[in-house]
Design a protein around this motif. Structure first.
Motif, mmCIF file in Angstrom:
data_model
loop_
_atom_site.group_PDB
_atom_site.id
_atom_site.type_symbol
_atom_site.label_atom_id
_atom_site.label_comp_id
_atom_site.label_asym_id
_atom_site.label_seq_id
_atom_site.Cartn_x
_atom_site.Cartn_y
_atom_site.Cartn_z
ATOM 1 N N THR A 14 5.814 3.284 -2.483
ATOM 2 C CA THR A 14 5.417 4.653 -2.768
ATOM 3 C C THR A 14 3.944 4.825 -2.406
ATOM 4 O OG1 THR A 14 5.387 6.368 -4.469
ATOM 5 C CG2 THR A 14 4.869 4.133 -5.182
ATOM 6 N N THR A 15 3.280 5.812 -2.950
ATOM 7 C CA THR A 15 1.871 6.055 -2.615
ATOM 8 C C THR A 15 1.040 6.147 -3.889
ATOM 9 O OG1 THR A 15 2.071 8.479 -2.671
ATOM 10 C CG2 THR A 15 2.580 7.358 -0.578
ATOM 11 N N SER A 16 -0.249 5.932 -3.746
ATOM 12 C CA SER A 16 -1.149 6.077 -4.893
ATOM 13 C C SER A 16 -1.114 7.506 -5.421
ATOM 14 C CB SER A 16 -2.578 5.702 -4.488
ATOM 15 O OG SER A 16 -2.660 4.350 -4.085
ATOM 16 N N ARG A 17 -0.979 8.461 -4.503
ATOM 17 C CA ARG A 17 -0.916 9.869 -4.915
ATOM 18 C C ARG A 17 0.298 10.118 -5.801
ATOM 19 N NH1 ARG A 17 -0.682 15.096 -0.780
ATOM 20 N NH2 ARG A 17 -0.579 16.706 -2.412
ATOM 21 N N THR A 18 1.446 9.521 -5.435
ATOM 22 C CA THR A 18 2.654 9.686 -6.245
ATOM 23 C C THR A 18 2.473 9.071 -7.625
ATOM 24 O OG1 THR A 18 4.108 9.702 -4.317
ATOM 25 C CG2 THR A 18 5.103 9.086 -6.417
ATOM 26 N N LEU A 19 1.875 7.895 -7.697
ATOM 27 C CA LEU A 19 1.649 7.241 -8.984
ATOM 28 C C LEU A 19 0.701 8.056 -9.855
ATOM 29 C CD1 LEU A 19 1.355 3.536 -7.771
ATOM 30 C CD2 LEU A 19 3.300 4.612 -8.927
ATOM 31 N N ARG A 20 -0.307 8.662 -9.243
ATOM 32 C CA ARG A 20 -1.207 9.529 -10.019
ATOM 33 C C ARG A 20 -0.462 10.759 -10.514
ATOM 34 N NH1 ARG A 20 -4.954 7.858 -5.978
ATOM 35 N NH2 ARG A 20 -4.531 9.740 -4.746
ATOM 36 N N HIS A 21 0.464 11.264 -9.695
ATOM 37 C CA HIS A 21 1.271 12.412 -10.106
ATOM 38 C C HIS A 21 2.158 12.041 -11.292
ATOM 39 C CE1 HIS A 21 3.402 16.155 -9.894
ATOM 40 N NE2 HIS A 21 4.544 15.597 -9.526
ATOM 41 N N TYR A 22 2.724 10.849 -11.278
ATOM 42 C CA TYR A 22 3.524 10.390 -12.412
ATOM 43 C C TYR A 22 2.673 10.331 -13.674
ATOM 44 C CZ TYR A 22 7.258 8.901 -9.182
ATOM 45 O OH TYR A 22 8.257 8.874 -8.248
ATOM 46 N N ASP A 23 1.429 9.929 -13.525
ATOM 47 C CA ASP A 23 0.513 9.889 -14.666
ATOM 48 C C ASP A 23 0.242 11.301 -15.176
ATOM 49 O OD1 ASP A 23 -1.377 9.238 -16.570
ATOM 50 O OD2 ASP A 23 -2.999 8.967 -15.115
ATOM 51 N N ASP A 24 0.010 12.231 -14.281
ATOM 52 C CA ASP A 24 -0.260 13.618 -14.670
ATOM 53 C C ASP A 24 0.894 14.209 -15.470
ATOM 54 O OD1 ASP A 24 -2.692 13.514 -13.377
ATOM 55 O OD2 ASP A 24 -1.955 14.425 -11.523
ATOM 56 N N LEU A 25 2.126 13.786 -15.125
ATOM 57 C CA LEU A 25 3.315 14.290 -15.814
ATOM 58 C C LEU A 25 3.625 13.529 -17.099
ATOM 59 C CD1 LEU A 25 5.735 14.810 -12.777
ATOM 60 C CD2 LEU A 25 4.411 16.557 -13.991
#
Length: 248
Positions: A14-25
């Motif tokens: 996956t991507t770091s951006r996706t992992l940060r998005h998971y954190d935001d949610l």
């Protein structure tokens, strides 16, 4: 041991951006944040990420995944239920591979094609005859129409609910919770709603629901979802309590 967000992104595809998005949610908060601002994840976070990725492969959207994770706090039980589903999928895909391989070989050899060989593993209605025998053709027709109308995401959500119910009942039995306890009956209420949804326009009677519980015990294919015969007996007994109080 902890891994950086870059390492996790690379290992998971996956991507770091996706992992940060998971954190935001609120799906996957990092275990810690270093002085350099980098996010780090420990083994518990990796287990949670594995569950997220598995549910994504089922076709669930992120809001639905959040609901599943909130309802299944025992990672081991949840992954065991998902493992059983994956094993069923593996068997189905293996049948499809064998089917397509047979078709290719017969086409190359100029042999006659057989419909049952070509379509093995592609039809979800393999239990059609059994369902019709137990509950009638109308019950199967309603269920089949409902299932086809769900679409991929709806079917994935239905499977995920089944996995959550199974995990909850396995946990309840493992902890020695009586079948009549409110916590168990709450799970059984979800189970009845899940069964009723699968009947489409029809509603399963108390007799039909009790027959399903008996089938869980009698048929190893179903009993294995609840940890074997003893687990199936626990579920059947809980279903009997629910039927007596709610379906009488």
């Amino acid at each position: 041991m902890q891994w950086s967000i870059q390492q996790i992104a690379r290992l998971s595809g996956t991507t770091s951006r996706t992992l940060r998005h998971y954190d935001d949610l609120g799906l996957l908060p990092p275990t810690s944040i270093g002085a350099n601002g980098y996010r780090y994840y420990d083994e518990a976070a990796l287990t949670r990420l594995q569950r997220i990725l598995l549910l994504r492969e089922l076709g669930l959207g992120l809001p639905a995944i959040a609901e599943v994770l909130a309802g299944q706090t025992d990672d081991t039980a949840a992954l065991e239920a998902h493992l059983r589903w994956l094993e069923q999928e593996r068997d189905r895909v293996d049948r499809q591979i064998a089917s397509v391989t047979t078709t290719i070989l017969k086409l190359e050899g100029g042999e006659q094609l057989m419909a049952d060989e070509m379509l093995d593993g592609f039809d979800h209605s393999v239990y059609k005859d059994e369902v019709e025998q137990r509950w009638g053709a109308e019950a199967y027709a309603n269920s089949d129409r409902w299932w086809r109308g769900l679409g991929a995401e709806g079917q994935a959500a239905f499977r995920a609910e089944a996995a959550a119910i199974e995990a909850g009942l396995r946990d309840a039995r493992a902890s020695g919770t009586p079948v009549a306890a409110p916590a168990v009956q709450g799970i059984i209420a979800r189970h009845y709603a899940w069964v009723r949804a699968g009947w489409g326009d029809a509603t399963p009677s108390a007799e039909a629901y009790l027959g399903l519980g008996d089938m869980y015990v009698a048929d190893p294919r179903f009993a294995k979802h609840y940890g074997g015969a003893e687990g199936a007996e626990y579920v059947r007994d809980a279903m009997r309590v629910y039927a007596a109080s709610e379906l009488a």
